[in-house]
Design an enzyme around this catalytic site. Structure first.
Site, PDB file in Angstrom:
ATOM      1  N   ASN A 163      59.239  10.276   1.248  1.00 54.66           N
ATOM      2  CA  ASN A 163      59.644  11.395   2.098  1.00 54.66           C
ATOM      3  C   ASN A 163      60.645  10.967   3.175  1.00 54.66           C
ATOM      4  OD1 ASN A 163      57.600   9.982   3.494  1.00 54.66           O
ATOM      5  ND2 ASN A 163      56.947  11.799   4.593  1.00 54.66           N
ATOM      6  N   ASP A 194      59.789   4.113   5.143  1.00 52.58           N
ATOM      7  CA  ASP A 194      59.156   3.265   4.131  1.00 52.58           C
ATOM      8  C   ASP A 194      58.799   3.996   2.852  1.00 52.58           C
ATOM      9  OD1 ASP A 194      55.663   3.461   4.319  1.00 52.58           O
ATOM     10  OD2 ASP A 194      56.975   4.685   5.548  1.00 52.58           O
ATOM     11  N   THR A 210      58.536  12.894  11.209  1.00 55.77           N
ATOM     12  CA  THR A 210      57.192  12.819  10.641  1.00 55.77           C
ATOM     13  C   THR A 210      56.835  14.068   9.846  1.00 55.77           C
ATOM     14  OG1 THR A 210      54.832  12.634  11.239  1.00 55.77           O
ATOM     15  CG2 THR A 210      56.277  13.728  12.823  1.00 55.77           C
ATOM     16  N   GLY A 211      55.877  13.922   8.975  1.00 57.21           N
ATOM     17  CA  GLY A 211      55.344  15.078   8.266  1.00 57.21           C
ATOM     18  C   GLY A 211      54.344  15.842   9.108  1.00 57.21           C
ATOM     19  N   LYS A 241      63.612  15.280   5.625  1.00 60.34           N
ATOM     20  CA  LYS A 241      63.902  14.614   6.894  1.00 60.34           C
ATOM     21  C   LYS A 241      65.399  14.424   7.114  1.00 60.34           C
ATOM     22  CE  LYS A 241      59.537  12.061   7.416  1.00 60.34           C
ATOM     23  NZ  LYS A 241      58.921  10.732   7.620  1.00 60.34           N
ATOM     24  N   ASP A 272      60.441   7.045  11.166  1.00 63.25           N
ATOM     25  CA  ASP A 272      59.206   7.498  10.523  1.00 63.25           C
ATOM     26  C   ASP A 272      58.023   6.863  11.250  1.00 63.25           C
ATOM     27  OD1 ASP A 272      57.351   8.361   8.381  1.00 63.25           O
ATOM     28  OD2 ASP A 272      57.343   6.226   7.890  1.00 63.25           O
ATOM     29  N   MET A 273      56.854   7.451  11.115  1.00 62.29           N
ATOM     30  CA  MET A 273      55.687   6.922  11.830  1.00 62.29           C
ATOM     31  C   MET A 273      54.818   6.000  10.965  1.00 62.29           C
ATOM     32  SD  MET A 273      54.522   9.984  14.384  1.00 62.29           S
ATOM     33  CE  MET A 273      53.105   9.017  14.914  1.00 62.29           C
ATOM     34  N   ASP A 274      54.042   6.589  10.058  1.00 63.84           N
ATOM     35  CA  ASP A 274      53.094   5.792   9.267  1.00 63.84           C
ATOM     36  C   ASP A 274      53.827   4.827   8.341  1.00 63.84           C
ATOM     37  OD1 ASP A 274      50.421   7.044  10.010  1.00 63.84           O
ATOM     38  OD2 ASP A 274      51.562   8.810   9.425  1.00 63.84           O
TER      39      ASP A 274
END
Length: 267
Positions: free
Chosen positions: A221, A218, A42-43, A195, A8-10
């Site tokens: 999602n 985290d 990612t979203g 995901k 995941d990114m953020d």
């Protein structure tokens, strides 16, 4: 041996200041040199992660990205879609009507049209700025019932969006995957999309087994991919609900949590 790592990114890959640490870059590079496929989950659309893909040198013929929370899995260089699971224009029209009832702003990612909204608002502009994409102002009337829509989003101030979420009809949750990705972003996707599905479809394409997969995240999602992976890892800063289902908890995004997990389990 682990062969696929989905990140995941953020709140996971990116530190609070939206940068990637040198230690994390190094760990990802070494993992890829070992033949491990590392993908961003990612979203965001691919346009919104291109800068990060360039920074991580993940734009080769062998690189992939899971965008729109797994609705689209594609090659990063050619943008060729490995899998695509969408909703339709008729779903957008239904959700648009619901947004009017709940008095929240709305926008949608429509295939071949990009980011479309009846009117620009603060958080549609945030979306556009984050992803470096243009906004198309349209009342959705030109979108046909059978047009492919990747995702629809209600976007508004948290004090508006929170109560609106609580008022969503039960049928909405039966028809769609509903994800509150941030306090100001509420996302509606194909019921089958998450995901975890994106990771599963990519693994199938690559011939990788479930037990050979690591996922790191985290937020809510990220739940499905953390549950699906052979080794699901939660960040130290993750929601408590995500920590509870994870196989392992690493350090926070500001403490090289991703790098430490890759070093421990891959390198």
């Amino acid at each position: 041996m682990y062969k696929l790592v989905a990140i995941d990114m953020d709140g996971t890959l990116l530190r609070s200041d939206k940068t990637i640490s040198d230690r994390t870059k190094s760990a990802i590079k070494k993992a890829r040199e070992k033949g491990v496929t590392v993908v961003l989950a990612t979203g965001r659309p691919i346009e919104g992660v291109r800068k990060t893909l360039e920074e991580l040198e993940m734009l080769t013929d062998k690189d992939y990205v899971l965008s729109y929370n797994g609705a689209l899995v594609q090659k990063t260089k050619s943008k060729e879609a490995i899998s695509k699971v969408t909703i339709k224009g008729k779903d957008l029209h239904y959700l648009h009507g619901l947004s009017k009832e709940l008095e929240v702003n709305i926008h949608a990612f429509v295939e071949n049209q990009g980011l479309v909204t009846p009117r620009n608002s603060k958080y549609t502009q945030v979306e556009a700025d984050i992803n470096n994409i243009d906004i198309k102002i349209d009342d959705f009337s030109r979108i046909n019932d059978q047009d492919n829509v990747v995702k629809v989003m209600f976007i508004d101030e948290p004090e508006i969006l929170g109560p609106a979420y609580e008022k969503l009809p039960k049928e909405v949750f039966e028809k769609y995957t509903v994800v509150m990705s941030t306090p100001f972003f509420l996302e509606f996707l194909n019921k089958n999309v998450n995901k975890g599905l994106g990771v599963q479809l990519l693994a199938k394409h690559l011939g990788i087994k479930r037990e050979e997969i690591i996922t790191l995240g985290d937020a809510e999602n990220d739940r499905h991919m953390i549950e699906y992976a052979g080794l699901g890892i939660a960040m130290g800063n993750a929601f408590e609900s995500i920590k509870e289902i994870a196989d392992y908890i690493t350090d926070t995004n500001d403490e090289d949590g991703v790098a430490k997990a890759i070093e421990k389990f891959v390198l």
